[in-house]
Design an enzyme around this catalytic site. Structure first.
Site, PDB file in Angstrom:
ATOM      1  N   PHE A 234       0.811  -1.219   0.000  1.00 40.69           N
ATOM      2  CA  PHE A 234       0.000   0.000   0.000  1.00 40.69           C
ATOM      3  C   PHE A 234       0.839   1.262   0.000  1.00 40.69           C
ATOM      4  O   PHE A 234       0.435   2.299   0.522  1.00 40.69           O
ATOM      5  CB  PHE A 234      -0.976  -0.008   1.183  1.00 40.69           C
ATOM      6  CG  PHE A 234      -1.735  -1.292   1.336  1.00 40.69           C
ATOM      7  CD1 PHE A 234      -2.573  -1.738   0.326  1.00 40.69           C
ATOM      8  CD2 PHE A 234      -1.597  -2.082   2.469  1.00 40.69           C
ATOM      9  CE1 PHE A 234      -3.257  -2.942   0.444  1.00 40.69           C
ATOM     10  CE2 PHE A 234      -2.279  -3.287   2.588  1.00 40.69           C
ATOM     11  CZ  PHE A 234      -3.119  -3.717   1.579  1.00 40.69           C
ATOM     12  N   ASN A 586      -8.074  -7.884 -16.824  1.00 42.64           N
ATOM     13  CA  ASN A 586      -8.486  -9.136 -16.185  1.00 42.64           C
ATOM     14  C   ASN A 586      -9.640  -8.796 -15.255  1.00 42.64           C
ATOM     15  O   ASN A 586      -9.452  -8.149 -14.220  1.00 42.64           O
ATOM     16  CB  ASN A 586      -7.328  -9.768 -15.413  1.00 42.64           C
ATOM     17  CG  ASN A 586      -7.704 -11.116 -14.784  1.00 42.64           C
ATOM     18  OD1 ASN A 586      -8.776 -11.275 -14.216  1.00 42.64           O
ATOM     19  ND2 ASN A 586      -6.809 -12.089 -14.888  1.00 42.64           N
ATOM     20  N   THR A 589      -9.190 -10.071 -11.355  1.00 44.32           N
ATOM     21  CA  THR A 589      -8.242  -9.371 -10.485  1.00 44.32           C
ATOM     22  C   THR A 589      -8.552  -7.880 -10.420  1.00 44.32           C
ATOM     23  O   THR A 589      -8.281  -7.227  -9.405  1.00 44.32           O
ATOM     24  CB  THR A 589      -6.797  -9.596 -10.961  1.00 44.32           C
ATOM     25  OG1 THR A 589      -6.676  -9.212 -12.341  1.00 44.32           O
ATOM     26  CG2 THR A 589      -6.398 -11.052 -10.811  1.00 44.32           C
ATOM     27  N   GLY A 657      -4.382   2.649 -14.620  1.00 51.70           N
ATOM     28  CA  GLY A 657      -4.140   1.998 -13.334  1.00 51.70           C
ATOM     29  C   GLY A 657      -5.422   1.867 -12.526  1.00 51.70           C
ATOM     30  O   GLY A 657      -6.297   2.728 -12.580  1.00 51.70           O
ATOM     31  N   GLY A 659      -5.211   0.232  -9.085  1.00 50.20           N
ATOM     32  CA  GLY A 659      -4.912  -0.164  -7.711  1.00 50.20           C
ATOM     33  C   GLY A 659      -5.334   0.853  -6.668  1.00 50.20           C
ATOM     34  O   GLY A 659      -5.571   0.496  -5.518  1.00 50.20           O
ATOM     35  N   GLU A 660      -5.431   2.126  -7.058  1.00 49.61           N
ATOM     36  CA  GLU A 660      -5.649   3.160  -6.052  1.00 49.61           C
ATOM     37  C   GLU A 660      -6.973   3.908  -6.174  1.00 49.61           C
ATOM     38  O   GLU A 660      -7.469   4.457  -5.193  1.00 49.61           O
ATOM     39  CB  GLU A 660      -4.481   4.155  -6.094  1.00 49.61           C
ATOM     40  CG  GLU A 660      -3.220   3.525  -5.523  1.00 49.61           C
ATOM     41  CD  GLU A 660      -1.942   4.276  -5.870  1.00 49.61           C
ATOM     42  OE1 GLU A 660      -1.405   4.969  -4.998  1.00 49.61           O
ATOM     43  OE2 GLU A 660      -1.479   4.162  -7.024  1.00 49.61           O
TER      44      GLU A 660
END
Length: 696
Positions: A234, A586, A589, A657, A659-660
């Site tokens: 993180f 994907n 995920t 992106g 992830g955040e």
């Protein structure tokens, strides 16, 4: 072996899943070479001052203790670029918890007993650890984290605010937050024939290798750093941390392998934190909701040894159209641990304030909060005037409102009740920039037609192995089962840090480039020799080019809460996020990443809080008992959806992106829902019962 290629976007199962659930995946502290010693950090017990004496005799008398490293006997290192890593080099104590010694022993138990027996004397100085808006040491830096200018002005914000028919002027405060990945920070180091080998819990082992080489005077070929499996980071593992330097120094001094793990209670002082912020947001609008001015000013803290400025005002530069704008960052150095990256640094904090203020403006105008945002959609990026490569915010708001049933709500506050529960709904926008860092990859084909792709990516739980195999297979025109992926070692072609939601784009671009070059090579004809054919490519050129476009992912969060009118407890009944993040590579995920971010945002809103003790000079919540990250019982109906974007201005995959962005805006949506449920506007997180009860 598969026979049909699977297109990008398919929900391919995570490659390392079986290893993780069966315990065969090895993490940094699970490597035990012969003769392994264990290091235990001795933290400073004053918040500011100097060491005057260290007495180690009692520690050395503990059975099993091998040695004690202090500033008096530790190996000298070159001044690192990151001052956080200059440990055991002098007598200075910049904050409580700073490493002042390392006890090295034959067992963890002996190391811990030895650390407790070390006696340190200090010449302590007065300390200051409290962030205030008007702190006399506050200054305006040149840049904020990410290289953004600290100040941006457009038009005349003050004059526009004075003239606007409707204004909001609100100050929001957030305390420090801590990353707390499941796997604590750990490093195992050993020297053999002048070569340093390290297993490190890191988000980028190439960076760790480069840092250790610089500090210890070693070349790239004299250091290997492996980060094969990483149990979360993180952001806290995005840069090397003191334990890896301590492990390497102790291994050099003792001549034996040394492992150093950071106890969880030491992590807030040693691995960075989300800096606390005080944020003033002022909005001025016409009565139809058209924004005239957006002003976002933030104050934050940094440590005495390193400037880190949380870029919380930056999102306000790109979110909404307004002819006048002012965004300012200020920072004050205090006697605190150095803040650093934590999932969506800047965006998570800043969008909480901005999106709360937008909700306040909607309430003041009597306009639906979704409609207010839609009315202020910019044609181009407000800050730079650049066109957006794609901007899916309106689509996310509309699709989210439809899926959530937003327009069925009664907009009046405190209007819905079930027994003693007050019910409310809230909305907030999300954004995150598209980032690309240079990386390299190699693609190899063997005579049997099987492929191996190598790149020093790091899988911090995101499924990097899986999506890189999908990217490679798509470029090679082969089933992904025919592709082996090798990642997680600095001996592989260099890869950027797994941070800034840039990993897949950065590594994937290099993988795609190498794979397509291999396809071209094979198309030239000839048989594959016994040793196979390998092609290597890097993306230095692509990553160095400035795009003429403003490139961002966007999203919209919707939340329904139930507030207990007797206890003040807030429960999130359901949350729904819709995201526009380019092409989803994907589905399985990606949904996991979006939901993980949303859960972290829920924690930011309701349970995660860390207070600085002004007398002791340390964070009081330093373990998972007092710093509550959301558990399963906190998370009920949580959904993530997305809008597919066809954006040709990003990378060969067309991806942004993910992830955040899931954490960005979540806390604001929950806070806005609490206001709708109760009628009470609270401007300080987390929204714990003690804060709410006076308003119920």
């Amino acid at each position: 072996m598969s026979h049909a290629p699977q297109p990008l976007g398919e929900p391919v199962v995570r490659r390392e899943g079986r290893e993780k659930v069966t315990g065969t995946a090895r993490y940094a502290a699970e490597h035990h070479p012969a003769g392994l010693l264990y290091g235990r950090i001795v933290p400073a017990t004053v918040a500011s001052g100097r060491i005057t004496a260290i007495r180690t005799a009692d520690a050395l008398a503990v059975p099993g203790v091998h040695t004690v490293l202090t500033h008096e006997n530790a190996p000298r290192i070159e001044e690192p670029d990151d001052p956080v890593l200059a440990v055991l080099q002098n007598t200075r104590v910049p904050h409580r918890g700073w490493p002042v010694a390392l006890v090295v022993a034959e067992s963890l138990e002996a190391a811990r007993a030895g650390a407790e027996a070390v006696r340190v004397e200090y010449d302590s100085a007065d300390h200051d650890t409290v962030l205030t808006w008007d702190h006399p040491g506050m200054y305006t830096p040149e840049k904020a984290n990410g290289g953004y200018p600290a100040v941006r002005e457009r038009g005349d914000a003050e004059a526009a605010l004075a003239e606007a028919p409707v204004t909001v002027d609100a100050t929001y405060t957030l305390g420090g937050l801590h990353n707390h990945p499941m796997e604590p920070h750990a490093s195992s180091a050993r020297w053999a024939d002048g070569h340093l080998s390290v297993h490190d819990s890191s988000q980028g082992s190439t960076t760790v290798r480069d840092t250790l080489g610089q500090a210890l005077g070693l070349g790239d070929d004299e250091v290997t750093v492996v980060s094969e499996h990483v149990g979360g980071g993180f952001g806290s593992k995005g840069t090397p941390r003191p334990q890896v330097v301590l492990a390497a120094m102790a291994a050099r001094l003792t001549g034996q392998p040394v492992q150093v793990s950071v106890p969880r209670r030491y992590m807030p002082a040693l691995v960075g934190h989300r800096a606390p912020t005080v944020q003033r947001v002022r909005l001025g609008a016409d009565r139809d909701g058209t924004l005239r001015v957006v002003s976002h000013e933030i104050a934050t803290h940094t440590s005495r040894i390193k400037e880190f400025v949380e870029q919380a005002a930056v999102p306000a530069r790109i979110m909404y159209a307004s002819p006048h704008s002012s965004t300012v960052h200020r920072v004050v150095p205090l006697d605190v641990p150095s803040p650093s990256w934590m999932r969506a640094p800047g965006e998570a904090s800043g969008m909480y304030a901005l999106e709360s203020a937008m909700d306040e403006l909607a309430c003041a105008l009597g306009i639906d909060p979704v409609e207010l945002r839609l009315r202020n959609e910019p044609a181009t990026e407000p800050d730079s005037g650049r066109p957006f490569s794609s901007r899916g915010l309106a689509g996310c708001l509309n699709e989210g409102a439809r899926r959530f049933g937003w327009y069925e709500r009664d907009p009046r506050p405190a209007a819905r009740q079930e027994g003693r529960l007050l019910l409310g709904t809230g909305v907030a926008s999300a954004t995150y920039p598209v980032l690309l860092s240079p990386s390299a990859a190699s693609a190899h084909v063997a005579p049997d037609g099987l492929y191996t792709v190598r790149v020093n990516a790091t899988d911090i739980g995101t499924g990097a192995r899986t999506v890189l195999a999908q990217i490679a297979a798509a470029a090679l025109g082969t089933p992904q089962d025919n592709v082996t992926i090798e990642i997680g070692s600095s001996d592989l072609p260099f890869g950027s840090v797994a941070g800034g939601s840039s990993g897949t784009a950065s590594w994937g671009t290099a993988v795609h480039k190498a794979a397509t070059a291999l396809v071209r090579r094979l198309a030239e004809g000839g048989t594959v020799p016994p040793e196979g054919v390998t092609v290597t490519a890097d993306t230095e050129e692509e990553a160095s080019q400035d795009s003429p476009y403003s490139r961002h992912a966007f999203g919209a969060h919707f939340a329904e809460v139930a507030v207990d009118s007797l206890t003040g407890e807030v429960r999130v009944r359901r949350m729904l996020g819709v995201f526009a993040a380019g092409r989803i590579l994907n589905a399985r995920t990606a949904r996991s990443q979006f939901i993980g971010g949303m859960v972290m945002g829920l924690g930011m809103a309701l349970t995660e809080g860390s207070t600085m003790d002004p007398l002791y000079g340390d964070f009081t919540e330093r373990d998972l008992a007092s710093y509550h990250v959301p558990a399963c019982a906190d998370v009920t109906d949580l959904q993530a959806h997305w809008i597919d974007e066809d954006d040709h201005h990003l990378n060969p995959m067309g991806s942004k992106g993910i992830g955040e962005i899931g954490i960005v805006g979540t806390a604001a949506a929950i806070g806005n829902a609490v206001r709708h449920a109760t009628g009470a506007r609270l401007r300080s997180l987390p929204l714990t019962p003690d804060k709410l009860l006076p308003y119920l």
